[in-house]
Motif scaffolding. Structure first.
Motif, PDB file in Angstrom:
ATOM      1  N   ILE A  39      -2.326  15.385  -6.218  1.00 15.43           N
ATOM      2  CA  ILE A  39      -2.272  13.928  -6.108  1.00 15.43           C
ATOM      3  C   ILE A  39      -0.860  13.505  -6.464  1.00 15.43           C
ATOM      4  O   ILE A  39      -0.429  13.626  -7.610  1.00 15.43           O
ATOM      5  N   GLN A  40      -0.132  13.020  -5.462  1.00 16.34           N
ATOM      6  CA  GLN A  40       1.263  12.622  -5.649  1.00 16.34           C
ATOM      7  C   GLN A  40       1.374  11.237  -6.270  1.00 16.34           C
ATOM      8  O   GLN A  40       2.211  10.998  -7.148  1.00 16.34           O
ATOM      9  N   ASN A  41       0.540  10.298  -5.805  1.00 16.07           N
ATOM     10  CA  ASN A  41       0.594   8.919  -6.296  1.00 16.07           C
ATOM     11  C   ASN A  41      -0.812   8.390  -6.554  1.00 16.07           C
ATOM     12  O   ASN A  41      -1.748   8.700  -5.814  1.00 16.07           O
ATOM     13  N   TYR A  42      -0.919   7.584  -7.596  1.00 22.55           N
ATOM     14  CA  TYR A  42      -2.154   6.890  -7.936  1.00 22.55           C
ATOM     15  C   TYR A  42      -1.947   5.386  -7.748  1.00 22.55           C
ATOM     16  O   TYR A  42      -0.851   4.921  -7.395  1.00 22.55           O
ATOM     17  N   VAL A  43      -2.997   4.611  -7.986  1.00 25.53           N
ATOM     18  CA  VAL A  43      -2.896   3.157  -7.968  1.00 25.53           C
ATOM     19  C   VAL A  43      -1.934   2.707  -9.059  1.00 25.53           C
ATOM     20  O   VAL A  43      -1.986   3.198 -10.195  1.00 25.53           O
ATOM     21  N   ASP A  44      -1.035   1.793  -8.720  1.00 26.30           N
ATOM     22  CA  ASP A  44      -0.117   1.227  -9.710  1.00 26.30           C
ATOM     23  C   ASP A  44      -0.897   0.265 -10.601  1.00 26.30           C
ATOM     24  O   ASP A  44      -1.403  -0.756 -10.138  1.00 26.30           O
ATOM     25  N   THR A  45      -0.989   0.595 -11.892  1.00 28.91           N
ATOM     26  CA  THR A  45      -1.755  -0.239 -12.820  1.00 28.91           C
ATOM     27  C   THR A  45      -0.878  -1.189 -13.625  1.00 28.91           C
ATOM     28  O   THR A  45      -1.391  -1.918 -14.476  1.00 28.91           O
ATOM     29  N   ASP A  46       0.423  -1.186 -13.368  1.00 29.41           N
ATOM     30  CA  ASP A  46       1.325  -2.098 -14.079  1.00 29.41           C
ATOM     31  C   ASP A  46       1.386  -3.427 -13.331  1.00 29.41           C
ATOM     32  O   ASP A  46       1.693  -3.448 -12.132  1.00 29.41           O
ATOM     33  N   PRO A  47       1.109  -4.556 -13.998  1.00 28.79           N
ATOM     34  CA  PRO A  47       1.084  -5.844 -13.298  1.00 28.79           C
ATOM     35  C   PRO A  47       2.473  -6.380 -12.975  1.00 28.79           C
ATOM     36  O   PRO A  47       2.605  -7.316 -12.187  1.00 28.79           O
ATOM     37  N   GLY A  48       3.512  -5.813 -13.576  1.00 30.40           N
ATOM     38  CA  GLY A  48       4.865  -6.293 -13.359  1.00 30.40           C
ATOM     39  C   GLY A  48       5.634  -5.447 -12.374  1.00 30.40           C
ATOM     40  O   GLY A  48       5.064  -4.690 -11.588  1.00 30.40           O
ATOM     41  N   PRO A  49       6.968  -5.526 -12.409  1.00 32.11           N
ATOM     42  CA  PRO A  49       7.799  -4.784 -11.450  1.00 32.11           C
ATOM     43  C   PRO A  49       7.876  -3.287 -11.729  1.00 32.11           C
ATOM     44  O   PRO A  49       8.287  -2.522 -10.856  1.00 32.11           O
ATOM     45  N   ALA A  50       7.501  -2.868 -12.932  1.00 31.82           N
ATOM     46  CA  ALA A  50       7.460  -1.436 -13.224  1.00 31.82           C
ATOM     47  C   ALA A  50       6.229  -0.827 -12.559  1.00 31.82           C
ATOM     48  O   ALA A  50       5.425  -1.530 -11.947  1.00 31.82           O
ATOM     49  N   ALA A  51       6.081   0.475 -12.680  1.00 34.67           N
ATOM     50  CA  ALA A  51       4.926   1.149 -12.068  1.00 34.67           C
ATOM     51  C   ALA A  51       4.484   2.302 -12.943  1.00 34.67           C
ATOM     52  O   ALA A  51       5.311   3.034 -13.482  1.00 34.67           O
ATOM     53  N   HIS A  52       3.173   2.432 -13.133  1.00 37.80           N
ATOM     54  CA  HIS A  52       2.631   3.629 -13.761  1.00 37.80           C
ATOM     55  C   HIS A  52       1.197   3.835 -13.299  1.00 37.80           C
ATOM     56  O   HIS A  52       0.531   2.903 -12.838  1.00 37.80           O
ATOM     57  N   ASP A  53       0.732   5.082 -13.407  1.00 33.06           N
ATOM     58  CA  ASP A  53      -0.616   5.409 -12.972  1.00 33.06           C
ATOM     59  C   ASP A  53      -1.618   5.118 -14.086  1.00 33.06           C
ATOM     60  O   ASP A  53      -1.253   4.614 -15.156  1.00 33.06           O
ATOM     61  N   TYR A  54      -2.888   5.434 -13.838  1.00 32.07           N
ATOM     62  CA  TYR A  54      -3.943   5.079 -14.791  1.00 32.07           C
ATOM     63  C   TYR A  54      -3.765   5.734 -16.150  1.00 32.07           C
ATOM     64  O   TYR A  54      -4.284   5.253 -17.160  1.00 32.07           O
ATOM     65  N   SER A  55      -3.018   6.848 -16.211  1.00 32.98           N
ATOM     66  CA  SER A  55      -2.795   7.531 -17.484  1.00 32.98           C
ATOM     67  C   SER A  55      -1.519   7.063 -18.164  1.00 32.98           C
ATOM     68  O   SER A  55      -1.120   7.627 -19.182  1.00 32.98           O
ATOM     69  N   CYS A  56      -0.868   6.041 -17.591  1.00 31.67           N
ATOM     70  CA  CYS A  56       0.428   5.522 -18.045  1.00 31.67           C
ATOM     71  C   CYS A  56       1.569   6.467 -17.686  1.00 31.67           C
ATOM     72  O   CYS A  56       2.679   6.344 -18.214  1.00 31.67           O
ATOM     73  N   GLY A  57       1.309   7.427 -16.800  1.00 26.26           N
ATOM     74  CA  GLY A  57       2.361   8.293 -16.293  1.00 26.26           C
ATOM     75  C   GLY A  57       3.078   7.655 -15.119  1.00 26.26           C
ATOM     76  O   GLY A  57       2.699   6.588 -14.626  1.00 26.26           O
ATOM     77  N   PRO A  58       4.131   8.311 -14.601  1.00 27.59           N
ATOM     78  CA  PRO A  58       4.961   7.737 -13.535  1.00 27.59           C
ATOM     79  C   PRO A  58       4.518   8.065 -12.113  1.00 27.59           C
ATOM     80  O   PRO A  58       5.270   7.805 -11.176  1.00 27.59           O
ATOM     81  N   LEU A  59       3.305   8.608 -11.929  1.00 26.98           N
ATOM     82  CA  LEU A  59       2.869   8.986 -10.584  1.00 26.98           C
ATOM     83  C   LEU A  59       2.284   7.776  -9.844  1.00 26.98           C
ATOM     84  O   LEU A  59       1.098   7.693  -9.532  1.00 26.98           O
ATOM     85  N   ALA A  60       3.168   6.824  -9.570  1.00 25.31           N
ATOM     86  CA  ALA A  60       2.823   5.614  -8.819  1.00 25.31           C
ATOM     87  C   ALA A  60       4.133   4.934  -8.471  1.00 25.31           C
ATOM     88  O   ALA A  60       5.184   5.280  -9.014  1.00 25.31           O
TER      89      ALA A  60
END
Length: 335
Positions: free
Chosen positions: A53-74
């Motif tokens: 899995i290369q990318n997950y749903v972006d769970t950050d509401p702002g301009p940053a991005a992180h996956d559900y685990s707070c990792g950078p795969l998004a």
């Protein structure tokens, strides 16, 4: 309505002039009365081996991005789960896309070429970022959408009933794609849902109740491929899966590793052992976080050429000093 007449939005959403399959009764993870909506793996591969899995749903509401685990795969605004294959060569072998849950096909498209965006001949998408794909309606107002499928591979039709695990087509490169992968979007009442955190309640980590029948393991990065070449390979050849080339006894000997989810501070260790012992053992630090990357190191041939025999390459991705992922390669020089 023909397949080509069905209008897709971007790969994040699908516009269809079709009514939902069923009305929603409750705003939870269940479908119709007594029916729980759950997802099977939508691709015929083994996570961590033949796909990741290369990318997950972006769970950050702002301009940053992180996956559900707070990792950078998004990345910012990403609203699906990307199941990627290591290389284009692995995609060309034909990897099935499968229905993640039972339902009725709402629409398909199967007319766009398999060309990565940015490559020569890539089409103007005109809002068709999803590329070739399938949309399925499920009970309880749920919908799944499958994007970037291979041209000519779609095997279902609008209105057809499918069961979980049924073949829909094959993984491809169509649409807004930078690597061969299946983008899976999940929606309820046309609202995007993260299948790892469907109620949007968890800060870091999967929810206690996800939508998955079997929760896919979270891989925070790793090696996709590794091999030998007579020089530092071209990145396009790495992506294609054609970077391995013949090495002679008088050519340089280069070992390369291709990774996803690299983070600043990671280290890629590249080592080769030959018939007379260790040829080289190098550690290359990663200076920045990258979705995908490759590193290579090697040596020119010694005077008189490389000794005849077997050469074993080992590439290890290290994080915080500990091995995260490993790939091996081997070649034989001479008779």
């Amino acid at each position: 309505m023909s397949r080509s007449a069905l209008a897709f939005r971007s790969h994040l959403a699908l516009i269809l002039a079709l009514a939902p399959l069923a009305a929603t009764a409750q705003q939870d993870a269940s479908g119709a009365a007594g029916t729980v909506f759950r997802l099977a793996l939508p691709i015929d591969c083994t996570l961590g081996e033949s796909c990741v899995i290369q990318n997950y749903v972006d769970t950050d509401p702002g301009p940053a991005a992180h996956d559900y685990s707070c990792g950078p795969l998004a990345y910012d605004g990403h609203k699906g789960t990307d199941f990627r294959l290591p290389t284009i060569a692995s995609q060309s072998e034909g990897v099935e896309v499968r229905a993640a849950a039972p339902g009725v096909v709402l629409g398909t498209r199967d007319e766009m070429p398999d060309i990565l965006q940015g490559w020569e001949g890539a089409p103007n998408l005109g809002g068709r970022d999803c590329g070739n794909g399938v949309s399925i309606g499920h009970e309880g107002g749920w919908e799944t959408q499958y994007c970037h499928m291979a041209l000519g591979s779609i095997s279902v039709e609008t209105g057809q009933r499918v069961e979980a695990g049924d073949r829909l087509g094959e993984v491809g490169l169509s649409g807004q794609s930078q690597f061969p992968h299946l983008h899976l979007s999940v929606r309820r009442d046309r609202i995007e849902v993260d299948p790892f955190d469907p109620e949007d309640r968890i800060d870091c980590g999967a929810a206690e109740r996800t939508l998955w029948i079997e929760l896919p393991a979270y891989l925070p990065g790793g090696l996709l491929d590794a091999g030998f070449a007579p020089g530092v390979p071209d990145y396009l050849d790495i992506q294609r899966g054609t970077a391995d080339q013949d090495i002679g006894q008088d050519t340089p000997l280069v070992l390369w590793g291709y990774a996803f989810g690299g983070r600043a501070g990671d280290v890629m260790r590249l080592a080769v052992e030959g018939p007379e012992g260790m040829v080289f053992n190098e550690e290359v630090p990663l200076e920045k976080t990258q979705a995908q990357l490759f590193r290579a190191t090697g040596l020119s041939a010694p005077e008189g050429g490389w000794p005849v025999g077997d050469y074993a390459g080992r590439v290890v991705l290290l994080r915080d000093g500990a091995p995260l992922s490993e790939r091996r390669a081997s070649i034989t020089l001479g008779e």
